[in-house]
Design a protein around this motif. Sequence first.
Motif, short mmCIF file in Angstrom:
data_model
loop_
_atom_site.label_atom_id
_atom_site.label_comp_id
_atom_site.label_asym_id
_atom_site.label_seq_id
_atom_site.Cartn_x
_atom_site.Cartn_y
_atom_site.Cartn_z
N PRO A 149 -3.07 -1.76 -3.43
CA PRO A 149 -2.13 -1.81 -4.55
C PRO A 149 -2.03 -3.24 -5.10
CG PRO A 149 -1.19 -0.68 -2.65
CD PRO A 149 -2.44 -1.33 -2.18
N LEU A 150 -1.68 -3.35 -6.37
CA LEU A 150 -1.54 -4.66 -6.98
C LEU A 150 -0.15 -5.24 -6.69
CD1 LEU A 150 -3.18 -4.19 -10.49
CD2 LEU A 150 -4.21 -5.03 -8.38
N ALA A 151 -0.11 -6.54 -6.45
CA ALA A 151 1.17 -7.22 -6.23
C ALA A 151 1.73 -7.79 -7.52
CB ALA A 151 0.99 -8.35 -5.22
N ASP A 152 0.86 -8.05 -8.50
CA ASP A 152 1.28 -8.68 -9.75
C ASP A 152 1.40 -7.66 -10.87
OD1 ASP A 152 1.20 -11.29 -8.63
OD2 ASP A 152 -0.97 -11.33 -8.91
N THR A 153 2.28 -7.95 -11.81
CA THR A 153 2.33 -7.18 -13.05
C THR A 153 1.07 -7.48 -13.86
OG1 THR A 153 4.74 -7.23 -13.10
CG2 THR A 153 3.60 -6.82 -15.20
N VAL A 154 0.52 -6.44 -14.49
CA VAL A 154 -0.73 -6.58 -15.23
C VAL A 154 -0.49 -6.33 -16.71
CG1 VAL A 154 -3.10 -5.75 -15.51
CG2 VAL A 154 -2.09 -5.89 -13.23
N ARG A 174 1.94 -0.57 -12.93
CA ARG A 174 1.33 -1.14 -11.73
C ARG A 174 1.14 -0.10 -10.62
NH1 ARG A 174 4.50 -6.10 -9.20
NH2 ARG A 174 5.89 -4.40 -8.61
N LEU A 177 -2.30 1.45 -10.53
CA LEU A 177 -3.46 0.55 -10.51
C LEU A 177 -3.79 0.13 -9.09
CD1 LEU A 177 -2.48 -1.74 -13.51
CD2 LEU A 177 -3.99 0.26 -13.53
N ARG A 178 -5.08 -0.11 -8.84
CA ARG A 178 -5.55 -0.57 -7.54
C ARG A 178 -6.61 -1.65 -7.75
NH1 ARG A 178 -1.77 2.02 -6.83
NH2 ARG A 178 -1.38 3.73 -5.34
N ALA A 179 -6.64 -2.61 -6.83
CA ALA A 179 -7.69 -3.63 -6.81
C ALA A 179 -8.76 -3.16 -5.83
CB ALA A 179 -7.12 -4.98 -6.36
N GLU A 226 -6.38 -6.60 3.32
CA GLU A 226 -6.14 -7.88 2.65
C GLU A 226 -7.17 -8.95 3.03
OE1 GLU A 226 -2.72 -9.38 5.85
OE2 GLU A 226 -2.22 -9.06 3.75
#
Length: 253
Positions: A149-154, A174, A177-179, A226
Amino acid sequence: MTDDSLPAPCTAVRTAAVIPAAGRGVRLGPGAPKALRTLGGVPMLVHAVRALAASRAVRLVVVVAPPDGTTEVKALLAAHTLGERTDFEVVPGGDTRQESVALGLAAVPEGHDIVLVHDAARPLVPVETVDAVIEAVRGGAPAVVPALPLADTVKEVEPGPAGEPEPVVATLERSRLRAVQTPQGFDRATLVRAHETVAVDSEGATDDAGMVERLGVPVVLVPGHEEAFKVTRPLDLVLAEAVLARRRATDVR
């Protein structure tokens, strides 16, 4: 318990891995190609090969070297201890990552039904992540990607000249969304078909799962890790050194 006393891995489905390592990695600065930069005194490529060979399911690792660096990469791998159960092969790469993956895929012998594609610049991926990807493909998924999962707002923007302010078009949700990370795992026939039929722009595809998506084939995600981050910039190398030092201090690896 000795290694010989462990249950043998499933032999009905054989797994090979392709590591494209033909890029120069200019964002890390001048010098050796990114994959050959050292991490804890050992080239990142060697760390990446060891990470995949740590899985009992991976029987073959194909390293795709710079076209003019095949001999150097072969010597490099020969100089380091790698997995005892895994075979290794080095082949020359192409001008783009997509070409290099296709060349590596072509070097995988028949009989390997699952193919992993892994970034050499992700040297610290845990074996548990590798195994999770393989098991999902064995379970019937044609394409599997580890992701976080993303930690930052995109924000979606309207791209402009470098260094200039860019207008925001939308704030993306967010939670949806996934990285994505690697290794990405595939049913071999699906990956071959993607490389044979999917046309991309002149720079080539940087994500094999994206090529599979263009076929209309479903792609599923499994939890990433991570520590499977990509070493792209100098700060990433500092973080990777810290992770490796912690692992050595706690004897994780």
